[in-house]
Design a protein around this motif. Structure first.
Motif, PDB file in Angstrom:
ATOM      1  N   GLY A   1      -2.294  -9.006  -6.240  1.00  0.00           N
ATOM      2  CA  GLY A   1      -1.797  -9.640  -7.443  1.00  0.00           C
ATOM      3  C   GLY A   1      -1.002  -8.684  -8.319  1.00  0.00           C
ATOM      4  N   HIS A   2      -0.506  -9.219  -9.401  1.00  0.00           N
ATOM      5  CA  HIS A   2       0.351  -8.529 -10.363  1.00  0.00           C
ATOM      6  C   HIS A   2      -0.422  -8.414 -11.681  1.00  0.00           C
ATOM      7  CE1 HIS A   2       3.721  -8.303 -13.283  1.00  0.00           C
ATOM      8  NE2 HIS A   2       4.370  -7.712 -12.303  1.00  0.00           N
ATOM      9  N   PRO A   3      -0.034  -7.508 -12.576  1.00  0.00           N
ATOM     10  CA  PRO A   3      -0.706  -7.442 -13.886  1.00  0.00           C
ATOM     11  C   PRO A   3      -0.776  -8.780 -14.611  1.00  0.00           C
ATOM     12  CG  PRO A   3       0.647  -5.496 -13.597  1.00  0.00           C
ATOM     13  CD  PRO A   3       0.914  -6.376 -12.407  1.00  0.00           C
ATOM     14  N   PHE A   4       0.191  -9.662 -14.386  1.00  0.00           N
ATOM     15  CA  PHE A   4       0.181 -10.976 -15.033  1.00  0.00           C
ATOM     16  C   PHE A   4      -1.048 -11.793 -14.621  1.00  0.00           C
ATOM     17  CE2 PHE A   4       1.315 -15.527 -15.157  1.00  0.00           C
ATOM     18  CZ  PHE A   4       1.662 -15.649 -16.489  1.00  0.00           C
ATOM     19  N   THR A   5      -1.545 -11.564 -13.398  1.00  0.00           N
ATOM     20  CA  THR A   5      -2.697 -12.322 -12.901  1.00  0.00           C
ATOM     21  C   THR A   5      -3.988 -11.511 -12.923  1.00  0.00           C
ATOM     22  OG1 THR A   5      -2.130 -11.710 -10.612  1.00  0.00           O
ATOM     23  CG2 THR A   5      -1.260 -13.787 -11.439  1.00  0.00           C
TER      24      THR A   5
ATOM     25  N   ALA B   1       0.712   3.372 -10.540  1.00  0.00           N
ATOM     26  CA  ALA B   1       2.034   2.875 -10.177  1.00  0.00           C
ATOM     27  C   ALA B   1       2.536   3.438  -8.849  1.00  0.00           C
ATOM     28  CB  ALA B   1       3.029   3.211 -11.280  1.00  0.00           C
ATOM     29  N   SER B   2       1.720   4.231  -8.180  1.00  0.00           N
ATOM     30  CA  SER B   2       2.096   4.783  -6.882  1.00  0.00           C
ATOM     31  C   SER B   2       0.831   5.160  -6.130  1.00  0.00           C
ATOM     32  CB  SER B   2       2.981   6.023  -7.045  1.00  0.00           C
ATOM     33  OG  SER B   2       2.224   7.098  -7.611  1.00  0.00           O
ATOM     34  N   ILE B   3       0.972   5.380  -4.825  1.00  0.00           N
ATOM     35  CA  ILE B   3      -0.176   5.803  -4.014  1.00  0.00           C
ATOM     36  C   ILE B   3      -0.652   7.178  -4.463  1.00  0.00           C
ATOM     37  CG2 ILE B   3      -0.919   6.438  -1.688  1.00  0.00           C
ATOM     38  CD1 ILE B   3       0.913   4.248  -0.605  1.00  0.00           C
ATOM     39  N   GLU B   4       0.280   8.080  -4.742  1.00  0.00           N
ATOM     40  CA  GLU B   4      -0.113   9.420  -5.192  1.00  0.00           C
ATOM     41  C   GLU B   4      -0.879   9.349  -6.512  1.00  0.00           C
ATOM     42  OE1 GLU B   4       1.654  13.905  -6.022  1.00  0.00           O
ATOM     43  OE2 GLU B   4       2.982  12.319  -5.278  1.00  0.00           O
ATOM     44  N   GLU B   5      -0.424   8.520  -7.426  1.00  0.00           N
ATOM     45  CA  GLU B   5      -1.124   8.379  -8.701  1.00  0.00           C
ATOM     46  C   GLU B   5      -2.533   7.829  -8.479  1.00  0.00           C
ATOM     47  OE1 GLU B   5      -0.656   6.145 -13.048  1.00  0.00           O
ATOM     48  OE2 GLU B   5       1.042   6.190 -11.657  1.00  0.00           O
ATOM     49  N   ALA B   6      -2.669   6.896  -7.554  1.00  0.00           N
ATOM     50  CA  ALA B   6      -3.988   6.326  -7.245  1.00  0.00           C
ATOM     51  C   ALA B   6      -4.926   7.407  -6.703  1.00  0.00           C
ATOM     52  CB  ALA B   6      -3.850   5.189  -6.240  1.00  0.00           C
ATOM     53  N   ILE B   7      -4.418   8.271  -5.846  1.00  0.00           N
ATOM     54  CA  ILE B   7      -5.239   9.354  -5.296  1.00  0.00           C
ATOM     55  C   ILE B   7      -5.704  10.280  -6.419  1.00  0.00           C
ATOM     56  CG2 ILE B   7      -5.234  11.393  -3.804  1.00  0.00           C
ATOM     57  CD1 ILE B   7      -3.219   9.891  -2.004  1.00  0.00           C
ATOM     58  N   LEU B   8      -4.793  10.610  -7.324  1.00  0.00           N
ATOM     59  CA  LEU B   8      -5.120  11.540  -8.404  1.00  0.00           C
ATOM     60  C   LEU B   8      -6.103  10.962  -9.413  1.00  0.00           C
ATOM     61  CD1 LEU B   8      -1.580  13.087  -9.030  1.00  0.00           C
ATOM     62  CD2 LEU B   8      -3.501  14.066  -7.731  1.00  0.00           C
ATOM     63  N   LEU B   9      -6.245   9.634  -9.433  1.00  0.00           N
ATOM     64  CA  LEU B   9      -7.219   8.995 -10.327  1.00  0.00           C
ATOM     65  C   LEU B   9      -8.628   9.019  -9.756  1.00  0.00           C
ATOM     66  CD1 LEU B   9      -5.157   5.913 -11.562  1.00  0.00           C
ATOM     67  CD2 LEU B   9      -6.042   7.769 -12.989  1.00  0.00           C
TER      68      LEU B   9
ATOM     69  N   PRO C   1       3.872  -3.932  -2.457  1.00  0.00           N
ATOM     70  CA  PRO C   1       4.968  -4.283  -3.371  1.00  0.00           C
ATOM     71  C   PRO C   1       5.611  -5.633  -3.073  1.00  0.00           C
ATOM     72  CG  PRO C   1       5.116  -1.972  -2.740  1.00  0.00           C
ATOM     73  CD  PRO C   1       4.071  -2.595  -1.862  1.00  0.00           C
ATOM     74  N   ASN C   2       5.458  -6.132  -1.836  1.00  0.00           N
ATOM     75  CA  ASN C   2       6.060  -7.423  -1.484  1.00  0.00           C
ATOM     76  C   ASN C   2       5.506  -8.553  -2.342  1.00  0.00           C
ATOM     77  OD1 ASN C   2       7.364  -5.996   0.481  1.00  0.00           O
ATOM     78  ND2 ASN C   2       6.292  -6.908   2.210  1.00  0.00           N
ATOM     79  N   SER C   3       4.248  -8.439  -2.755  1.00  0.00           N
ATOM     80  CA  SER C   3       3.632  -9.484  -3.576  1.00  0.00           C
ATOM     81  C   SER C   3       3.452  -9.043  -5.022  1.00  0.00           C
ATOM     82  CB  SER C   3       2.266  -9.881  -2.990  1.00  0.00           C
ATOM     83  OG  SER C   3       1.386  -8.768  -2.976  1.00  0.00           O
ATOM     84  N   GLN C   4       3.876  -7.814  -5.327  1.00  0.00           N
ATOM     85  CA  GLN C   4       3.680  -7.273  -6.675  1.00  0.00           C
ATOM     86  C   GLN C   4       5.000  -7.034  -7.401  1.00  0.00           C
ATOM     87  OE1 GLN C   4       0.981  -3.846  -5.746  1.00  0.00           O
ATOM     88  NE2 GLN C   4      -0.551  -5.039  -6.856  1.00  0.00           N
ATOM     89  N   GLY C   5       6.011  -7.805  -7.030  1.00  0.00           N
ATOM     90  CA  GLY C   5       7.289  -7.714  -7.729  1.00  0.00           C
ATOM     91  C   GLY C   5       8.089  -6.473  -7.388  1.00  0.00           C
ATOM     92  N   GLY C   6       7.832  -5.890  -6.226  1.00  0.00           N
ATOM     93  CA  GLY C   6       8.596  -4.729  -5.790  1.00  0.00           C
ATOM     94  C   GLY C   6       8.026  -3.392  -6.203  1.00  0.00           C
ATOM     95  N   SER C   7       6.899  -3.386  -6.898  1.00  0.00           N
ATOM     96  CA  SER C   7       6.275  -2.142  -7.356  1.00  0.00           C
ATOM     97  C   SER C   7       4.819  -2.094  -6.920  1.00  0.00           C
ATOM     98  CB  SER C   7       6.351  -2.029  -8.883  1.00  0.00           C
ATOM     99  OG  SER C   7       7.677  -2.083  -9.339  1.00  0.00           O
ATOM    100  N   PHE C   8       4.225  -0.910  -6.996  1.00  0.00           N
ATOM    101  CA  PHE C   8       2.796  -0.758  -6.740  1.00  0.00           C
ATOM    102  C   PHE C   8       2.008  -0.921  -8.038  1.00  0.00           C
ATOM    103  CE2 PHE C   8       4.012   1.760  -2.885  1.00  0.00           C
ATOM    104  CZ  PHE C   8       3.195   1.117  -1.970  1.00  0.00           C
TER     105      PHE C   8
END
Length: 397
Positions: free
Chosen positions: A85-89, A359-367, A343-350
């Protein structure tokens, strides 16, 4: 006559070429998350299609039961193409701050209905209550995870970290709803069953997950859950048992995501690094299902990259709210398959992590924190080439 035939042939040829230029080629199967798993019978394919229609095509309105409070108007609006999903949902869950306690329903919840039909007010988050936000996950391959036995999941529990690797993992034991149908794969403990779906693993099976989504996401009652979440009153069913069953079957028989570029040298390098820095200790790559009531799911080896267990993810991911027996800082290991298609279902972004904050795989790892600190620190120490290889591998899943 010959001239007419030649003319028509030329026109047909030109139109064929034009159509090829106008109509894009169908995407490769490994670029799509939706579609049935292989091996379904004709009758099973029919039920899959019925569930597909209910999940992706049926939109609720005032006329057919929506609300009064709701988050979304259809299943597919939160899971476009069966993806994330997207932040809207993104959903808001609130009310429970301690494990093994029930949220205070007198203040609303446990899910915020932030939209409402005309004549009603959207629900507002009460002041001072603990809450957490959940970005809808991809739904493909869930039937394979549902087919695993509790015993298989328990084999990876290491609550006291006996092997000293810093990684524990524990199940979330859930009190089953009245309509729960216990199967041979379940192993009750004091009347509770291991949860395996949802960000906190608070849903035992796909029936509970589906019933909850209709009720909490769309305000749709059923014989399974007849209480309207807005009024807290019992109402006539607004969706049939058959539709619920069809959607559950659809979710059980959606295909597993298909990896891409598996033989690529850099992808293989990243796969090796994934194991070396202990990511695979929680994101377990390979599982095999036992016998299932759906033959196509029986004895199938699949690669979801999850252990379905709860892990301490550190203070940075402690939202102060929880579900079931999970602590506020504990989260279920999310499957990584299909990650590169997000990104295909998230409006082109992570929008990754449980609430889409990365907002990215690297950012997710660092969290990652807590039990994942060691893996995160090893990732930080990697060369740029090795980091890129790891990211490319994860995007290939």
């Amino acid at each position: 006559m010959n001239k007419i035939i030649i003319y028509l042939s030329i026109v047909t040829f030109v139109l064929a070429i034009s159509c090829e230029e106008i109509i894009p080629a169908a995407p490769a199967e490994n670029e799509l998350l939706d579609g049935p798993t292989e091996g379904l019978s004709h009758a099973e394919q029919r039920q899959f299609l019925d569930g597909d229609i209910a999940f992706n095509d049926e939109v609720f309105s005032v006329e057919n039961g929506l609300g009064p409070g709701f988050v979304a108007t259809s299943c597919g609006s939160c899971h476009a193409g069966d993806g994330k999903g997207h932040p809207f949902t993104t959903l808001t869950r609130f009310g429970q701050s301690l494990p093994n306690t029930l949220p205070d329903l007198s203040i609303g919840g446990p899910q915020l209905q932030n939209r409402a039909i005309p004549g009603f007010e959207p629900e507002k988050l009460p002041d001072g209550v603990p809450f957490m936000k959940f970005t809808p996950p991809a739904v493909t391959g869930l039937g394979f995870l549902a087919a695993l036995s509790d015993q298989q999941i328990l084999q990876n529990v290491d609550s006291l970290d006996d092997d000293g690797d810093g990684i524990s993992g524990k199940p979330n034991y859930i009190t089953p709803p009245d309509y729960f149908e216990q199967k041979s794969i379940h192993q009750p403990v004091n009347g509770k069953i291991i949860g395996r779906f949802g960000k906190k693993a608070a849903a035992i099976d796909l029936l509970q997950q589906t019933v909850g989504a209709y009720n909490q996401d769309m305000g749709i009652t059923s014989t399974f859950e007849p209480i309207d979440p807005y009024s807290q009153l019992s109402t006539d069913p607004e969706v049939s048992d058959q539709t619920i069953r069809d959607v559950v079957f659809y979710l059980r028989t959606l295909k597993a995501p298909i990896p891409r570029s598996e033989e690529n040298t850099v992808v293989l390098q990243g796969k090796s690094i994934f194991t070396e820095i202990q990511c695979a200790s929680c994101h377990i790559p390979e599982w095999t299902t036992p016998e299932s009531d759906i033959e196509a799911l029986s004895n199938r080896t699949f690669y979801p990259y999850t252990d379905l267990l709860l892990h301490d993810m550190g203070l940075g991911l402690d939202d102060g709210a929880t579900e079931g027996s999970a602590e506020t800082y504990e989260w279920r290991t999310p499957p990584l398959w299909g990650l590169g298609l997000s990104p295909n279902s998230q409006g082109g972004s992570f929008f990754l992590m449980h609430d889409g904050r990365a907002a990215s795989i690297e950012e997710a790892i660092l969290l990652h924190g807590g039990e994942a600190d060691n893996s995160k620190n090893q990732f930080v120490s990697l060369s740029e080439d090795d980091k890129e290889a790891l990211i490319k591998f994860l995007k290939s899943l």
